[in-house]
Scaffold this motif. Structure first.
Motif, PDB file in Angstrom:
ATOM      1  N   PHE A  35      84.631  63.579 -18.452  1.00 11.83           N
ATOM      2  CA  PHE A  35      85.850  64.479 -17.959  1.00 11.83           C
ATOM      3  C   PHE A  35      85.613  65.832 -17.008  1.00 11.83           C
ATOM      4  O   PHE A  35      86.118  65.970 -16.395  1.00 11.83           O
ATOM      5  CB  PHE A  35      86.626  64.934 -19.026  1.00 11.83           C
ATOM      6  CG  PHE A  35      87.387  63.912 -19.826  1.00 11.83           C
ATOM      7  CD1 PHE A  35      88.196  62.942 -19.283  1.00 11.83           C
ATOM      8  CD2 PHE A  35      87.152  63.835 -21.243  1.00 11.83           C
ATOM      9  CE1 PHE A  35      88.629  61.938 -20.074  1.00 11.83           C
ATOM     10  CE2 PHE A  35      87.910  62.746 -21.971  1.00 11.83           C
ATOM     11  CZ  PHE A  35      88.591  61.922 -21.405  1.00 11.83           C
ATOM     12  N   MET A  36      84.408  66.467 -17.473  1.00 10.78           N
ATOM     13  CA  MET A  36      83.889  67.570 -16.564  1.00 10.78           C
ATOM     14  C   MET A  36      83.482  66.896 -14.938  1.00 10.78           C
ATOM     15  O   MET A  36      83.579  67.628 -14.011  1.00 10.78           O
ATOM     16  CB  MET A  36      82.574  68.140 -17.197  1.00 10.78           C
ATOM     17  CG  MET A  36      83.183  68.933 -18.281  1.00 10.78           C
ATOM     18  SD  MET A  36      81.702  69.834 -19.150  1.00 10.78           S
ATOM     19  CE  MET A  36      81.543  71.129 -18.116  1.00 10.78           C
ATOM     20  N   SER A  37      82.830  65.779 -15.099  1.00 13.62           N
ATOM     21  CA  SER A  37      82.490  65.132 -13.964  1.00 13.62           C
ATOM     22  C   SER A  37      83.711  64.669 -12.922  1.00 13.62           C
ATOM     23  O   SER A  37      83.797  64.867 -11.829  1.00 13.62           O
ATOM     24  CB  SER A  37      81.668  63.805 -14.031  1.00 13.62           C
ATOM     25  OG  SER A  37      80.531  64.083 -14.580  1.00 13.62           O
ATOM     26  N   VAL A  38      84.719  64.391 -13.742  1.00  9.48           N
ATOM     27  CA  VAL A  38      85.972  63.804 -13.125  1.00  9.48           C
ATOM     28  C   VAL A  38      86.782  65.046 -12.520  1.00  9.48           C
ATOM     29  O   VAL A  38      87.012  65.230 -11.288  1.00  9.48           O
ATOM     30  CB  VAL A  38      87.048  63.169 -14.064  1.00  9.48           C
ATOM     31  CG1 VAL A  38      88.542  63.073 -13.316  1.00  9.48           C
ATOM     32  CG2 VAL A  38      86.428  61.790 -14.242  1.00  9.48           C
ATOM     33  N   VAL A  53      91.852  71.389 -22.318  1.00 10.00           N
ATOM     34  CA  VAL A  53      92.376  70.235 -21.941  1.00 10.00           C
ATOM     35  C   VAL A  53      91.274  69.415 -22.160  1.00 10.00           C
ATOM     36  O   VAL A  53      91.343  68.036 -22.840  1.00 10.00           O
ATOM     37  CB  VAL A  53      93.142  70.147 -20.722  1.00 10.00           C
ATOM     38  CG1 VAL A  53      93.596  68.723 -20.654  1.00 10.00           C
ATOM     39  CG2 VAL A  53      94.479  70.890 -20.809  1.00 10.00           C
ATOM     40  N   VAL A  54      90.143  69.663 -21.399  1.00  7.25           N
ATOM     41  CA  VAL A  54      88.950  68.555 -21.490  1.00  7.25           C
ATOM     42  C   VAL A  54      88.462  68.802 -22.800  1.00  7.25           C
ATOM     43  O   VAL A  54      88.034  67.391 -23.240  1.00  7.25           O
ATOM     44  CB  VAL A  54      87.839  69.285 -20.352  1.00  7.25           C
ATOM     45  CG1 VAL A  54      86.675  68.475 -20.484  1.00  7.25           C
ATOM     46  CG2 VAL A  54      88.461  69.348 -18.898  1.00  7.25           C
ATOM     47  N   ILE A  59      87.563  65.220 -27.564  1.00  4.74           N
ATOM     48  CA  ILE A  59      87.635  64.962 -29.181  1.00  4.74           C
ATOM     49  C   ILE A  59      88.349  63.499 -29.384  1.00  4.74           C
ATOM     50  O   ILE A  59      88.050  62.933 -30.135  1.00  4.74           O
ATOM     51  CB  ILE A  59      88.581  66.461 -29.863  1.00  4.74           C
ATOM     52  CG1 ILE A  59      87.317  67.504 -29.630  1.00  4.74           C
ATOM     53  CG2 ILE A  59      88.529  65.905 -31.287  1.00  4.74           C
ATOM     54  CD1 ILE A  59      88.204  68.758 -30.171  1.00  4.74           C
ATOM     55  N   LEU A  60      89.327  63.616 -28.712  1.00  4.00           N
ATOM     56  CA  LEU A  60      90.223  62.281 -29.117  1.00  4.00           C
ATOM     57  C   LEU A  60      89.497  61.185 -28.556  1.00  4.00           C
ATOM     58  O   LEU A  60      89.453  59.958 -29.236  1.00  4.00           O
ATOM     59  CB  LEU A  60      91.635  62.384 -28.188  1.00  4.00           C
ATOM     60  CG  LEU A  60      92.648  63.332 -28.446  1.00  4.00           C
ATOM     61  CD1 LEU A  60      93.749  63.480 -27.632  1.00  4.00           C
ATOM     62  CD2 LEU A  60      93.081  63.157 -29.996  1.00  4.00           C
ATOM     63  N   ALA A  61      88.681  61.193 -27.366  1.00  2.00           N
ATOM     64  CA  ALA A  61      87.935  60.131 -26.826  1.00  2.00           C
ATOM     65  C   ALA A  61      86.854  59.681 -27.913  1.00  2.00           C
ATOM     66  O   ALA A  61      86.430  58.435 -28.073  1.00  2.00           O
ATOM     67  CB  ALA A  61      87.477  60.232 -25.578  1.00  2.00           C
ATOM     68  N   ALA A  62      86.150  60.571 -28.505  1.00  2.00           N
ATOM     69  CA  ALA A  62      85.233  60.357 -29.433  1.00  2.00           C
ATOM     70  C   ALA A  62      85.842  59.660 -30.668  1.00  2.00           C
ATOM     71  O   ALA A  62      84.936  58.898 -31.351  1.00  2.00           O
ATOM     72  CB  ALA A  62      84.698  61.748 -29.913  1.00  2.00           C
ATOM     73  N   MET A  69      89.670  56.732 -23.440  1.00  2.00           N
ATOM     74  CA  MET A  69      88.892  57.439 -22.570  1.00  2.00           C
ATOM     75  C   MET A  69      89.058  57.115 -20.962  1.00  2.00           C
ATOM     76  O   MET A  69      89.358  57.824 -20.228  1.00  2.00           O
ATOM     77  CB  MET A  69      87.415  57.505 -22.720  1.00  2.00           C
ATOM     78  CG  MET A  69      86.440  58.436 -21.915  1.00  2.00           C
ATOM     79  SD  MET A  69      84.641  58.449 -22.203  1.00  2.00           S
ATOM     80  CE  MET A  69      84.443  56.967 -21.103  1.00  2.00           C
ATOM     81  N   PHE A  70      88.878  55.671 -20.671  1.00  2.00           N
ATOM     82  CA  PHE A  70      89.131  55.303 -19.495  1.00  2.00           C
ATOM     83  C   PHE A  70      90.607  55.423 -18.919  1.00  2.00           C
ATOM     84  O   PHE A  70      90.950  55.894 -17.940  1.00  2.00           O
ATOM     85  CB  PHE A  70      88.650  53.837 -19.239  1.00  2.00           C
ATOM     86  CG  PHE A  70      88.933  53.354 -18.005  1.00  2.00           C
ATOM     87  CD1 PHE A  70      88.042  53.620 -16.798  1.00  2.00           C
ATOM     88  CD2 PHE A  70      89.776  52.465 -17.700  1.00  2.00           C
ATOM     89  CE1 PHE A  70      88.138  53.291 -15.483  1.00  2.00           C
ATOM     90  CE2 PHE A  70      89.938  51.872 -16.212  1.00  2.00           C
ATOM     91  CZ  PHE A  70      89.191  52.441 -15.205  1.00  2.00           C
ATOM     92  N   PHE A  71      91.434  55.340 -19.860  1.00  2.00           N
ATOM     93  CA  PHE A  71      93.017  55.620 -19.550  1.00  2.00           C
ATOM     94  C   PHE A  71      93.362  57.176 -19.322  1.00  2.00           C
ATOM     95  O   PHE A  71      93.849  57.508 -18.072  1.00  2.00           O
ATOM     96  CB  PHE A  71      93.844  54.984 -20.634  1.00  2.00           C
ATOM     97  CG  PHE A  71      95.386  55.200 -20.353  1.00  2.00           C
ATOM     98  CD1 PHE A  71      96.014  54.550 -19.547  1.00  2.00           C
ATOM     99  CD2 PHE A  71      95.941  56.484 -21.047  1.00  2.00           C
ATOM    100  CE1 PHE A  71      97.250  54.779 -19.456  1.00  2.00           C
ATOM    101  CE2 PHE A  71      97.443  56.763 -20.919  1.00  2.00           C
ATOM    102  CZ  PHE A  71      97.964  55.938 -19.940  1.00  2.00           C
ATOM    103  N   MET A  72      92.736  58.243 -20.008  1.00  2.00           N
ATOM    104  CA  MET A  72      92.822  59.444 -19.857  1.00  2.00           C
ATOM    105  C   MET A  72      92.058  59.712 -18.587  1.00  2.00           C
ATOM    106  O   MET A  72      92.445  60.677 -17.767  1.00  2.00           O
ATOM    107  CB  MET A  72      92.477  60.154 -21.006  1.00  2.00           C
ATOM    108  CG  MET A  72      92.986  60.038 -22.125  1.00  2.00           C
ATOM    109  SD  MET A  72      94.783  60.142 -21.981  1.00  2.00           S
ATOM    110  CE  MET A  72      94.810  61.583 -21.404  1.00  2.00           C
ATOM    111  N   VAL A  73      91.176  59.237 -18.022  1.00  2.00           N
ATOM    112  CA  VAL A  73      90.369  59.352 -16.761  1.00  2.00           C
ATOM    113  C   VAL A  73      91.381  59.048 -15.710  1.00  2.00           C
ATOM    114  O   VAL A  73      91.688  59.774 -15.032  1.00  2.00           O
ATOM    115  CB  VAL A  73      88.901  58.776 -16.787  1.00  2.00           C
ATOM    116  CG1 VAL A  73      88.544  58.611 -15.258  1.00  2.00           C
ATOM    117  CG2 VAL A  73      87.964  59.181 -17.542  1.00  2.00           C
TER     118      VAL A  73
END
Length: 339
Positions: A35-38, A53-54, A59-62, A69-73
């Protein structure tokens, strides 16, 4: 070597005992990096850039499947894209929908391969990605890595469009629309990178499947050489200067990470390879067994081969026969029933 193996065994046993804690923690760290890279590549939306937010998304992606995670990206990049312009957001929705359909349908377990490419670009080691993907995912990682390349080059297009639209003029708007229309059509750099990644992944993944001694290490070395030569040669064909130092450093870092992954999976003892041949009424069987070096197990067993009642080759033969003689259940073909 025995000391390093002992350390590996300690880490492995600790991770197995604390799997319920280690796995979510590792997933949280990986999601946070993604998420930080995005947000590093797309930095146009204030809400999406907030660290709160990140962390919440990480936490949710974990705790949720990889698809979340891909959807949130995709959601984050959509917010950033619409912050640039309506056209950029619309183009990204089309691109992301195509990538998501391919990902969900054919490669649901390789989301990390998609996101590894943008992460490596942010870390300035993009040429490490194909070697790592080939080592972890093999040939199936080819298509997800291409999707990651597309996401990265779309971020470059969004940055250029944002720069053009910062100055209001008809010429800049027309140029921005032209670049959006050609983001996937005439981008020579993107297609060159795709070809280099594809060749490197194929060479590494194919060579490591062979059964000759040290095939995996030879595959890593060959993939590194192909990656370096291919990148420099492709830059010469396209007519652009390629930073040889960046290519070399990224490829070597990728090779080192691939070696670490290989070491974590196990070190093979090729000197004690066993080959067994036997037959039954229907088939000939050729079995090659290469043991893994494990100093901890060696100490426990004392390596007393002379006291074993059965030789290693006979043990392998007996194990294979036991597996073959085990009755199997007739599992219905669910795909045909569903059809």
């Amino acid at each position: 070597m025995s000391g390093i193996l002992n350390i590996k065994n300690v880490i492995r046993d600790f991770c197995r005992k604390q799997d319920e804690i280690i796995t979510p923690l590792f997933r949280f760290v990986w999601s946070l990096i993604v998420f930080m890279s995005v947000n590093k590549l797309f930095h146009y939306n204030t809400l999406a850039n907030k660290i709160e937010v990140v962390i919440l998304l990480s936490i949710l992606a974990a705790l949720l499947p990889d698809g979340f995670m891909f959807f949130m990206v995709g959601v984050l990049i959509t917010l950033h894209s619409f912050s640039v312009s309506l056209e950029v957001g619309a183009v990204f929705i089309v691109i992301f929908t195509a990538i998501y359909c391919v990902f969900v349908r054919f490669f649901p377990h390789y989301v990390y391969a998609i996101m590894l490419v943008p992460v490596c670009y942010v870390l300035h080691i993009p040429f490490a990605a194909p070697i790592i993907i080939a080592m972890v995912a093999g040939i199936p990682g080819l298509v997800p890595s291409i999707c990651g390349i597309v996401l990265y080059y779309f971020s470059l297009c969004a940055a250029e469009v944002s720069r053009l639209l910062a100055v209001e003029s008809a010429e800049n708007e027309i140029e921005a629309l032209r670049q959006l229309s050609e983001v996937l059509m005439s981008n020579k750099d993107m297609y060159t990178t795709i070809i280099i990644f594809a060749i490197t992944i194929l060479v590494t993944a194919i060579l490591k499947k062979f059964s000759y001694p040290f095939a995996i290490y030879i595959a890593i070395a060959a993939g590194t050489i192909v990656n370096i030569i291919g990148s420099i040669f492709a830059g010469y064909i396209v007519g652009e200067d390629v930073a040889a130092g960046l290519v070399l450093a990224g490829s070597l870092i990728g090779a080192v990470i691939a070696m670490v992954i290989r070491f974590g999976q196990g070190v093979l003892d090729y000197q004690h390879t066993e080959r067994v041949q036997f037959e039954d009424d229907d088939y000939y069987y050729y079995v090659k067994a290469v043991p893994k070096i494990d100093s901890e197990k060696a100490k426990e067993k004392g390596i007393k081969r002379s006291e074993e009642k059965m030789r290693p080759s006979e043990a392998v033969s007996s194990k294979v026969r036991e597996i073959l003689d085990t009755p199997t259940l007739d599992i219905p073909d669910t795909d045909n029933e569903m059809a």
